[in-house]
Design a protein around this motif. Structure first.
Motif, mmCIF file in Angstrom:
data_model
loop_
_atom_site.group_PDB
_atom_site.id
_atom_site.type_symbol
_atom_site.label_atom_id
_atom_site.label_comp_id
_atom_site.label_asym_id
_atom_site.label_seq_id
_atom_site.Cartn_x
_atom_site.Cartn_y
_atom_site.Cartn_z
ATOM 1 N N VAL A 17 1.890 3.452 1.083
ATOM 2 C CA VAL A 17 0.626 3.160 1.775
ATOM 3 C C VAL A 17 0.259 1.677 1.627
ATOM 4 N N ASP A 18 0.639 1.099 0.503
ATOM 5 C CA ASP A 18 0.372 -0.327 0.305
ATOM 6 C C ASP A 18 1.067 -1.139 1.394
ATOM 7 N N LYS A 19 2.240 -0.662 1.800
ATOM 8 C CA LYS A 19 3.006 -1.388 2.811
ATOM 9 C C LYS A 19 2.478 -1.142 4.233
ATOM 10 N N HIS A 20 1.985 0.077 4.498
ATOM 11 C CA HIS A 20 1.693 0.441 5.900
ATOM 12 C C HIS A 20 0.220 0.634 6.226
ATOM 13 N N TRP A 21 -0.672 0.580 5.254
ATOM 14 C CA TRP A 21 -2.111 0.685 5.534
ATOM 15 C C TRP A 21 -2.734 -0.684 5.572
ATOM 16 N N PRO A 22 -3.743 -0.929 6.411
ATOM 17 C CA PRO A 22 -4.194 -0.046 7.474
ATOM 18 C C PRO A 22 -3.100 0.121 8.534
ATOM 19 N N THR A 74 -0.286 8.642 7.997
ATOM 20 C CA THR A 74 -1.096 9.596 7.249
ATOM 21 C C THR A 74 -0.234 10.167 6.149
ATOM 22 N N VAL A 75 -0.757 10.174 4.915
ATOM 23 C CA VAL A 75 -0.003 10.794 3.820
ATOM 24 C C VAL A 75 -0.718 12.048 3.342
ATOM 25 N N VAL A 76 0.083 13.079 3.087
ATOM 26 C CA VAL A 76 -0.435 14.302 2.478
ATOM 27 C C VAL A 76 -0.153 14.209 0.986
ATOM 28 N N VAL A 77 -1.222 14.262 0.178
ATOM 29 C CA VAL A 77 -1.103 14.192 -1.285
ATOM 30 C C VAL A 77 -1.917 15.335 -1.891
ATOM 31 N N SER A 108 -4.039 20.289 -0.958
ATOM 32 C CA SER A 108 -3.591 18.951 -0.558
ATOM 33 C C SER A 108 -4.609 18.371 0.418
ATOM 34 N N VAL A 109 -4.501 17.046 0.625
ATOM 35 C CA VAL A 109 -5.399 16.395 1.574
ATOM 36 C C VAL A 109 -4.601 15.341 2.338
ATOM 37 N N ALA A 110 -4.880 15.204 3.624
ATOM 38 C CA ALA A 110 -4.213 14.211 4.473
ATOM 39 C C ALA A 110 -5.138 13.001 4.603
ATOM 40 N N LEU A 111 -4.617 11.810 4.276
ATOM 41 C CA LEU A 111 -5.452 10.605 4.226
ATOM 42 C C LEU A 111 -4.828 9.478 5.033
ATOM 43 N N ARG A 112 -5.705 8.667 5.665
ATOM 44 C CA ARG A 112 -5.199 7.420 6.228
ATOM 45 C C ARG A 112 -6.294 6.372 6.377
ATOM 46 N N ILE A 113 -5.878 5.097 6.315
ATOM 47 C CA ILE A 113 -6.751 3.977 6.675
ATOM 48 C C ILE A 113 -6.291 3.500 8.043
ATOM 49 N N PRO A 114 -7.096 3.732 9.080
ATOM 50 C CA PRO A 114 -6.671 3.312 10.417
ATOM 51 C C PRO A 114 -6.745 1.793 10.577
ATOM 52 N N ALA A 115 -5.885 1.259 11.415
ATOM 53 C CA ALA A 115 -5.895 -0.187 11.685
ATOM 54 C C ALA A 115 -6.840 -0.458 12.846
ATOM 55 N N TRP A 174 11.011 2.599 9.548
ATOM 56 C CA TRP A 174 10.340 1.669 8.628
ATOM 57 C C TRP A 174 9.991 2.365 7.328
ATOM 58 N N ILE A 175 9.676 3.672 7.426
ATOM 59 C CA ILE A 175 9.357 4.414 6.207
ATOM 60 C C ILE A 175 10.615 4.552 5.358
ATOM 61 N N GLU A 176 11.744 4.706 6.020
ATOM 62 C CA GLU A 176 13.000 4.830 5.277
ATOM 63 C C GLU A 176 13.358 3.556 4.522
ATOM 64 N N GLU A 177 12.736 2.425 4.898
ATOM 65 C CA GLU A 177 12.965 1.202 4.107
ATOM 66 C C GLU A 177 12.403 1.377 2.696
ATOM 67 N N THR A 178 11.260 2.098 2.582
ATOM 68 C CA THR A 178 10.696 2.378 1.256
ATOM 69 C C THR A 178 11.353 3.609 0.654
ATOM 70 N N TRP A 179 11.609 4.610 1.498
ATOM 71 C CA TRP A 179 12.090 5.907 1.046
ATOM 72 C C TRP A 179 13.342 6.314 1.826
ATOM 73 N N PRO A 180 14.513 5.847 1.387
ATOM 74 C CA PRO A 180 15.736 6.157 2.141
ATOM 75 C C PRO A 180 16.039 7.654 2.187
ATOM 76 N N ASP A 181 15.465 8.430 1.249
ATOM 77 C CA ASP A 181 15.805 9.864 1.232
ATOM 78 C C ASP A 181 14.755 10.727 1.934
ATOM 79 N N LEU A 182 13.991 10.113 2.849
ATOM 80 C CA LEU A 182 12.997 10.845 3.637
ATOM 81 C C LEU A 182 13.624 12.072 4.316
ATOM 82 N N ILE A 183 12.980 13.234 4.131
ATOM 83 C CA ILE A 183 13.444 14.460 4.799
ATOM 84 C C ILE A 183 12.931 14.458 6.232
#
Ligand code: TXA
Ligand code: MG
Length: 310
Positions: free
Chosen positions: A85-90, A94-97, A115-122, A201-210
């Motif tokens: 989220v630091d990389k992609h927010w705003p 949306t992340v579910v945590v 769980s809750v789904a959160l985002r900072i919109p741009a 772009w998410i796979e740059e942070t998390w190459p093992d994204l399902i």
């Protein structure tokens, strides 16, 4: 109903925050689509959202926050989730945590999940409004459940005008399809809904994204199970040309009733997608749609088209 259209001013933010505190519903633009916003902690307001949208109660809402501190109050983030989220927010992520013990998003908004789904919109309007209000705002897309999401003020007025107390005017949404949703709870993050943030772009942070297309057993968002984005017209996907009586929604050069992007640009196609589907749906009973490359945000476009055609 006495419904007012607002521009972004301090007075209007104060007015909107008061309306939210008294349980009202606010239409607001984000960079993805327009949302129908309410106090995330107010069950009565959230019940109004489910009712206005005709949304099944098992389908939870996204909570919009204005900064990382507010996100950390609502959810428990792993170090990897925080890096993402630091990389992609705003932005349209949306992340579910897992819900934090200090979380304020109501059970009803989370559909009873832990769980809750959160985002900072741009987008300045939701960020300033969340700040002025002082807590998270739930905001599902401002369309009747199962229908095409709104990307202009007029779409929201047409679909939801009777249910909204105030609406902020933000012109046409820049991205045009909803945020990308990632389940960030487990050891391995999972793509729940492809959207306007390119999954590569998410796979740059998390190459093992399902990714669901690689793993049909992958977890799903409750909302992903539904037919959605549906026009009244019948859709025929991956069509190279129109048949008699069909409208043709093109992509790339060539004859078309409307063209998502003559230059074959996926960002432009995403931005045009819902407006053009709405426009063709008003005039035609059958719509043929050009093949869209399933790369980058093309995955999000194809997800919407596939579910609209179900
Ligand atoms: O771009 C967007 O995300 C827009 C703008 C307004 O921010 N909002 C949006 O909200 O698309 P909505 O309600 O139309 O879609 C929310 C999706 C649903 O598919 C829902 O199932 C999923 O998020 N969702 C919400 N909370 C969840 C949770 N705790 N676990 C899994 N999925 C969740
Ligand atoms: Mg929606």
């Amino acid at each position: 109903m006495d419904m007012r259209i607002l521009n972004l001013t301090d007075e209007n933010l104060e007015l909107a925050a008061r309306v939210l505190r008294s349980g009202g519903l606010i239409g607001l633009p984000t960079e993805t689509v327009y949302g129908l916003a309410a106090d995330a902690a107010n069950d009565a307001a959230i019940a109004r959202i489910y009712q206005a949208k005709g949304r099944p109660k098992f389908n939870p809402l996204i909570a919009h926050v204005s900064d990382i501190e507010m996100a950390l109050q609502e959810g428990i983030f792993s170090r990897e989730a925080l890096a993402l989220v630091d990389k992609h927010w705003p932005g349209p992520l949306t992340v579910v945590v897992k819900v934090a013990p200090t979380g304020t998003v109501s059970d009803l908004a989370r559909a009873g999940l832990d769980s809750v789904a959160l985002r900072i919109p741009a987008h300045a309007i939701p960020i300033f409004l969340v700040r002025e209000f002082g807590g998270p705002l739930v905001a599902p897309s401002a369309n009747p459940s199962g229908k095409i999401s709104p990307t202009t003020l007029q779409h929201v007025l047409d679909d939801m005008g009777d249910h909204i107390d105030l609406i902020f005017n933000g012109g046409t949404c820049a991205a045009g399809i909803e945020s990308t949703i990632i389940d960030a709870r487990g050891e391995r993050p999972a793509l729940l809904r492809p959207g306007s943030l390119d999954p590569d772009w998410i796979e740059e942070t998390w190459p093992d994204l399902i990714r669901p297309e690689l793993n049909p057993e992958a977890p799903q968002s409750p909302g992903q199970l539904l037919r959605h984005y549906a026009p009244n017209a019948t859709l025929r996907l991956n069509a190279e040309a129109a048949e008699p009586g069909e409208a043709y929604l093109g992509f790339g050069e060539g004859p078309a009733t409307l063209n998502l992007s003559e230059r074959g640009n996926l960002e432009e196609a995403a931005k045009n997608l819902f407006s053009m589907l709405r426009a063709l749906d008003a005039d035609y009973e059958r719509i043929a749609i050009a093949p869209i490359p399933n790369v980058g945000i093309g995955e999000g476009i194809n997800d919407r088209l596939t579910r609209a055609a179900k």
